[in-house]
Enzyme design. Structure first.
Site, short mmCIF file in Angstrom:
data_model
loop_
_atom_site.label_atom_id
_atom_site.label_comp_id
_atom_site.label_asym_id
_atom_site.label_seq_id
_atom_site.Cartn_x
_atom_site.Cartn_y
_atom_site.Cartn_z
CB SER A 8 49.32 42.71 38.46
OG SER A 8 50.06 44.01 37.80
CG HIS A 33 50.07 40.15 34.66
ND1 HIS A 33 49.79 39.79 33.45
CD2 HIS A 33 49.88 41.73 34.83
CE1 HIS A 33 49.33 40.58 32.57
NE2 HIS A 33 49.43 41.88 33.53
CG ASP A 35 50.96 45.05 34.26
OD1 ASP A 35 50.28 44.68 33.17
OD2 ASP A 35 50.80 44.69 35.51
CG MET A 37 52.68 50.53 31.80
SD MET A 37 51.80 51.24 33.25
CE MET A 37 50.50 49.80 33.80
CG HIS A 66 49.92 43.38 29.98
ND1 HIS A 66 49.08 43.79 30.67
CD2 HIS A 66 49.72 43.63 28.53
CE1 HIS A 66 48.04 44.59 29.72
NE2 HIS A 66 48.49 44.50 28.43
CG MET A 68 49.96 47.80 28.67
SD MET A 68 49.35 48.00 30.24
CE MET A 68 50.58 47.02 31.01
CG MET A 137 44.00 45.18 28.26
SD MET A 137 44.96 44.75 29.79
CE MET A 137 44.57 45.93 30.89
CG ASP A 175 45.36 42.92 33.20
OD1 ASP A 175 45.53 43.23 34.30
OD2 ASP A 175 46.71 43.20 32.55
N GLY A 197 45.98 42.44 40.58
CA GLY A 197 46.95 43.55 41.42
C GLY A 197 46.50 43.90 42.44
CB SER A 198 44.44 46.69 43.44
OG SER A 198 43.59 46.44 42.44
C1 DX5 Z 1 46.96 47.78 33.89
C2 DX5 Z 1 47.67 46.49 34.27
C3 DX5 Z 1 47.05 45.54 34.90
C4 DX5 Z 1 47.10 46.18 36.41
C5 DX5 Z 1 45.79 45.56 36.94
O1 DX5 Z 1 47.15 48.28 32.74
O2 DX5 Z 1 47.67 45.65 32.71
O3 DX5 Z 1 47.84 44.32 35.01
O4 DX5 Z 1 48.02 45.78 37.19
O5 DX5 Z 1 45.62 46.10 38.44
P1 DX5 Z 1 44.14 45.62 39.28
O6 DX5 Z 1 44.07 44.28 39.15
O7 DX5 Z 1 44.61 46.32 40.35
O8 DX5 Z 1 43.05 46.36 38.41
ZN ZN Z 2 48.37 43.74 33.03
#
Ligand code: DX5
Ligand code: ZN
Length: 217
Positions: A8, A33, A35, A37, A66, A68, A137, A175, A197-198
């Site tokens: 991500s 990926h 994201d 928002m 993705h 949101m 999610m 995710d 992501g992290s």
């Molecule tokens: C959160 C995102 C994720 C986010 C995941 O709303 O949809 O894709 O980047 O981050 P980690 O892997 O750090 O939980």
């Molecule tokens: Zn995501």
């Protein structure tokens, strides 16, 4: 079974977006990926079309977008034009999933639907035969770095059974809070695609972390 990692970019260093995108491109991750928002569907704002185009320009990976955002049908075509290979929207964000799915398909991308942690899998049962992907999610959408919600595994198993029994082709993606420690368990539960992501970007060796997730037992 598939084993796909989709890092991500929400956790990338935006001051070095090209460097981080190229790092993912060199890695064994097949997908990237993205994201998006809007500050309405989730209490956070990330990035939009210009950033997608910049990533797409330096990446050969499959772009997994993705959304949101509320009323995703207003924008899905533009996300495909910006480089999305797959557009996933939230079933909670639209009153008309059927039209949204058709618009993505018509624009030439694959179609995914996502469900928040509190949304039961039955909510999307009727769309399953038409989907390329279901995104479960495993944290409340909006932020990286949250803790994995354990109940999500049960939802993955339920979906796996529904897809297998129906003979459907939809992939299952998960995710939120995913990394090398739970990757093996999630693939075993029936996930095809893991978003991280992290766990990837905050690790000392992101490319090795991706390998560790792919090979996790
Ligand atoms: C959160 C995102 C994720 C986010 C995941 O709303 O949809 O894709 O980047 O981050 P980690 O892997 O750090 O939980
Ligand atoms: Zn995501």
């Amino acid at each position: 079974m598939n084993r796909i990692i989709s890092p991500s970019m929400l956790s990338a260093d935006f001051g070095h977006l090209e460097r981080d995108t190229r790092m993912i491109d060199r890695s064994r991750a097949e997908w990237i990926h993205i994201d998006v928002m809007d500050g309405v569907f989730v209490p956070n704002i990330s990035f939009g079309f210009p950033v997608l185009k910049a990533i797409d320009a330096v990446s050969d990976k499959f772009m997994d977008v993705h959304l949101m955002i509320v009323e995703p049908e207003r924008y899905v075509k533009r996300f495909v034009e910006a480089g999305a290979d797959l557009v996933t929207f939230h079933v909670e964000a639209t009153s008309d999933p059927r039209t949204c799915m058709a618009m993505i398909r018509e624009a030439g991308a694959k179609v995914g639907i996502s469900i928040k942690p509190a949304t039961p899998v039955e909510t999307i049962a009727e769309w399953l035969p038409m989907l390329d992907l279901v995104l479960v999610m495993s944290v409340e959408p909006g932020f990286g770095g949250q803790r994995f919600i354990e109940g999500s595994v049960e939802k993955v198993k339920q979906l796996r059974a529904m897809i297998d029994e129906g003979g459907y082709s939809a992939l299952i993606e998960i995710d939120g809070g995913v990394g090398p420690d739970n990757a093996g368990m999630l693939f075993a539960a029936g996930c095809d695609v893991l978003v991280a992501g992290s766990a990837v970007f905050r690790s000392a060796d992101p490319e090795q972390t991706i390998v560790n997730m792919l090979e996790a037992k």
